[in-house]
Design an enzyme around this catalytic site. Structure first.
Site, PDB file in Angstrom:
ATOM      1  N   TYR A   1      13.813 -34.953   8.794  1.00 17.11           N
ATOM      2  CA  TYR A   1      13.563 -35.083   7.345  1.00 17.11           C
ATOM      3  C   TYR A   1      12.118 -34.726   7.018  1.00 17.11           C
ATOM      4  CZ  TYR A   1      13.327 -37.025   2.621  1.00 17.11           C
ATOM      5  OH  TYR A   1      13.142 -37.190   1.256  1.00 17.11           O
TER       6      TYR A   1
ATOM      7  N   SER B   1       8.491 -35.031  -1.369  1.00 17.71           N
ATOM      8  CA  SER B   1       8.491 -36.423  -0.912  1.00 17.71           C
ATOM      9  C   SER B   1       7.100 -36.735  -0.374  1.00 17.71           C
ATOM     10  CB  SER B   1       9.516 -36.572   0.222  1.00 17.71           C
ATOM     11  OG  SER B   1       9.401 -37.816   0.873  1.00 17.71           O
TER      12      SER B   1
HETATM   13  P1  NAD Z   1      20.417 -39.128  -4.626  1.00 14.96           P
HETATM   14  O1  NAD Z   1      21.341 -39.229  -3.478  1.00 14.96           O
HETATM   15  O2  NAD Z   1      20.685 -39.957  -5.818  1.00 14.96           O
HETATM   16  O3  NAD Z   1      20.305 -37.613  -5.101  1.00 14.96           O
HETATM   17  C1  NAD Z   1      20.568 -36.535  -4.245  1.00 14.96           C
HETATM   18  C2  NAD Z   1      21.720 -35.728  -4.823  1.00 14.96           C
HETATM   19  O4  NAD Z   1      21.905 -34.576  -4.009  1.00 14.96           O
HETATM   20  C3  NAD Z   1      23.037 -36.503  -4.838  1.00 14.96           C
HETATM   21  O5  NAD Z   1      23.542 -36.539  -6.167  1.00 14.96           O
HETATM   22  C4  NAD Z   1      23.944 -35.704  -3.909  1.00 14.96           C
HETATM   23  O6  NAD Z   1      25.291 -35.655  -4.327  1.00 14.96           O
HETATM   24  C5  NAD Z   1      23.301 -34.325  -3.943  1.00 14.96           C
HETATM   25  N1  NAD Z   1      23.590 -33.544  -2.747  1.00 14.96           N
HETATM   26  C6  NAD Z   1      23.408 -33.913  -1.451  1.00 14.96           C
HETATM   27  N2  NAD Z   1      23.835 -32.948  -0.640  1.00 14.96           N
HETATM   28  C7  NAD Z   1      24.291 -31.939  -1.427  1.00 14.96           C
HETATM   29  C8  NAD Z   1      24.864 -30.676  -1.171  1.00 14.96           C
HETATM   30  N3  NAD Z   1      25.056 -30.248   0.084  1.00 14.96           N
HETATM   31  N4  NAD Z   1      25.214 -29.899  -2.228  1.00 14.96           N
HETATM   32  C9  NAD Z   1      25.041 -30.333  -3.502  1.00 14.96           C
HETATM   33  N5  NAD Z   1      24.492 -31.519  -3.800  1.00 14.96           N
HETATM   34  C10 NAD Z   1      24.142 -32.319  -2.776  1.00 14.96           C
HETATM   35  O7  NAD Z   1      18.970 -39.434  -4.050  1.00 14.96           O
HETATM   36  P2  NAD Z   1      17.508 -39.144  -4.662  1.00 14.96           P
HETATM   37  O8  NAD Z   1      16.628 -40.090  -3.959  1.00 14.96           O
HETATM   38  O9  NAD Z   1      17.527 -39.120  -6.128  1.00 14.96           O
HETATM   39  O10 NAD Z   1      17.210 -37.697  -4.066  1.00 14.96           O
HETATM   40  C11 NAD Z   1      16.712 -36.629  -4.844  1.00 14.96           C
HETATM   41  C12 NAD Z   1      15.581 -35.955  -4.092  1.00 14.96           C
HETATM   42  O11 NAD Z   1      14.490 -36.876  -4.004  1.00 14.96           O
HETATM   43  C13 NAD Z   1      15.898 -35.529  -2.656  1.00 14.96           C
HETATM   44  O12 NAD Z   1      15.396 -34.226  -2.438  1.00 14.96           O
HETATM   45  C14 NAD Z   1      15.144 -36.550  -1.822  1.00 14.96           C
HETATM   46  O13 NAD Z   1      14.794 -36.031  -0.568  1.00 14.96           O
HETATM   47  C15 NAD Z   1      13.951 -36.817  -2.706  1.00 14.96           C
HETATM   48  N6  NAD Z   1      13.209 -38.051  -2.426  1.00 14.96           N
HETATM   49  C16 NAD Z   1      13.817 -39.265  -2.546  1.00 14.96           C
HETATM   50  C17 NAD Z   1      13.086 -40.416  -2.260  1.00 14.96           C
HETATM   51  C18 NAD Z   1      13.686 -41.795  -2.349  1.00 14.96           C
HETATM   52  O14 NAD Z   1      13.069 -42.751  -1.848  1.00 14.96           O
HETATM   53  N7  NAD Z   1      14.842 -41.958  -2.982  1.00 14.96           N
HETATM   54  C19 NAD Z   1      11.743 -40.312  -1.875  1.00 14.96           C
HETATM   55  C20 NAD Z   1      11.159 -39.059  -1.792  1.00 14.96           C
HETATM   56  C21 NAD Z   1      11.907 -37.937  -2.074  1.00 14.96           C
END
Ligand code: NAD
Length: 263
Positions: free
Chosen positions: A157, A144
Site C-alpha cells: 500500500y 495518503s
Molecule cells: P472507500 O472504500 O469508502 O472508497 C474507495 C472506493 O473505491 C469504494 O467505493 C470502492 O467500491 C471503490 N473501489 C475499490 N476498488 C475498485 C475497483 N477495482 N474499481 C472501481 N472501484 C473500486 O474508502 P476511502 O477511504 O474513502 O478511500 C478513498 C481513497 O482514499 C483511496 O484511494 C484510499 O487509499 C484513500 N485514503 C483513505 C484513507 C482512510 O483512512 N480512509 C487514508 C488515506 C487515503
C-alpha cells in the site's frame, strides 16, 4: 455562487467514503453534473436516490481500460464536457507485512493493490485527458499520508501511494499548460476502505478495526480522526480554475499533521 458553478466532474470510487463526500460537495459548489464510477451495481441506487439527475453512475472496475473509457463517455454524453477528474478508488492492505505473506501472495496482492491504486489512476487519466485538454480542466488524485511516510500500511500500500506522487508530477509535466494535475493526501479517515481479495480481506473495513479511531486521533498532532467531509474543501480548491490557476504538481496534505507528530 459556488466555486465550481457549471463544472462537470468524474469521481472514481464515489459510492462511499471520501469519494462520495467529494461528489456531494462538488454538487453543493455548483457542478452541473458529476459522473460517478462505482465497483458494483448495488452502489448505484443510493447515489441516484441522494443526488438524482446531478449524477450519472457507471459500474466498472478501475483496472479495466474499457470501463474507464465508458465512465468518461457516459459523463460527457450526459453533461456535455469534463472539467475535473478525481481519481480516488482505492484498496488498503491492512498493514500486510511482507514476511507474513508467501511469495505467491505478494505477487497477487501487488497486482491487485497496484492495479487499483496506480493503474486505475493511470487509466482514468488516459481516458479523461482529451476532454480535460478541451476544457482546460484538471485532474486530482487521492493519495495518503502513506504517499510520504512509512507506517500507514504495509509495503504494498505504501509503495502504491508513493507511486501516486510520481504519477502526479509526471502527468503535470506532460499535460502542462493545458491540464493541471494535483493531489490530496488524507490521513486516517472514518471510511469503509476495504482490503484486497488476494489477501482474503475484501470484506474487511478499515473503520471496523477495534480502536482505530482512537489510535489515529491520539497519533495526530491535531488530535482528531477525520471524517470524509474534512478533506473535500481541498478538492474544491484544486478543481477551481479561478482559485488554483497557478497550481499544478501539488499535493495537499490533509492528515492532521502526520509529519510533525511526536516520535
Ligand atoms: P472507500 O472504500 O469508502 O472508497 C474507495 C472506493 O473505491 C469504494 O467505493 C470502492 O467500491 C471503490 N473501489 C475499490 N476498488 C475498485 C475497483 N477495482 N474499481 C472501481 N472501484 C473500486 O474508502 P476511502 O477511504 O474513502 O478511500 C478513498 C481513497 O482514499 C483511496 O484511494 C484510499 O487509499 C484513500 N485514503 C483513505 C484513507 C482512510 O483512512 N480512509 C487514508 C488515506 C487515503
Amino acid at each position: 455562487m459556488g466555486w465550481l458553478d457549471g463544472y462537470v466532474a468524474l469521481v472514481t470510487g464515489g459510492a462511499s467514503g471520501i469519494g462520495r463526500a467529494v461528489v456531494k460537495r462538488f454538487i453543493a459548489e455548483g457542478c452541473t453534473g458529476v459522473g460517478v464510477m462505482v465497483r458494483s451495481a448495488e452502489q448505484v441506487d443510493g447515489l441516484v436516490a441522494e443526488f438524482g439527475d446531478k449524477v450519472v453512475v457507471s459500474v466498472g472496475d478501475v483496472r479495466s481500460p474499457a470501463d474507464n473509457v465508458a465512465a468518461v463517455e457516459a459523463t460527457v454524453a450526459r453533461f456535455g464536457k469534463l472539467d475535473t477528474l478525481v481519481g480516488n478508488a482505492g484498496v488498503w492492505d491492512f498493514f500486510a507485512r511482507l514476511e507474513k505473506m508467501s511469495t505467491e501472495q505478494v505477487a497477487e496482492s501487488f497486482d491487485e493493490i497496484f492495479g487499483v491504486n496506480v493503474k486505475g489512476y493511470v487509466l482514468a487519466a488516459s481516458a479523461a485527458a482529451p476532454h480535460l485538454r478541451a476544457s482546460g480542466g484538471s485532474m486530482i488524485f487521492t493519495l495518503s499520508n502513506s504517499a510520504f511516510y512509512a507506517g500507514g500500511g504495509g509495503p504494498l500500500y505504501v509503495a502504491s501511494k508513493h507511486a501516486g506522487v510520481g504519477l502526479i508530477k509526471q502527468l503535470a509535466y506532460e499535460f502542462a499548460p493545458d491540464v493541471r494535475v494535483n493531489g490530496v493526501a488524507p490521513g486516517g479517515t472514518v471510511t469503509p476502505l476495504r482490503g484486497p481479495a488476494s489477501l482474503g480481506k475484501q470484506e474487511k473495513r478499515l473503520s471496523e478495526i477495534p480502536g482505530f479511531e482512537d489510535s489515529v486521533a491520539n497519533a495526530m498532532p491535531l488530535k482528531f480522526i477525520a471524517q470524509p467531509e474534512d478533506h473535500t474543501g481541498h478538492y474544491v480548491l484544486l478543481a477551481s480554475k479561478a482559485n488554483s490557476r497557478a497550481t499544478t504538481a501539488a499535493i495537499i496534505q490533509s492528515d492532521g499533521g502526520w509529519e510533525i507528530r511526536p516520535m
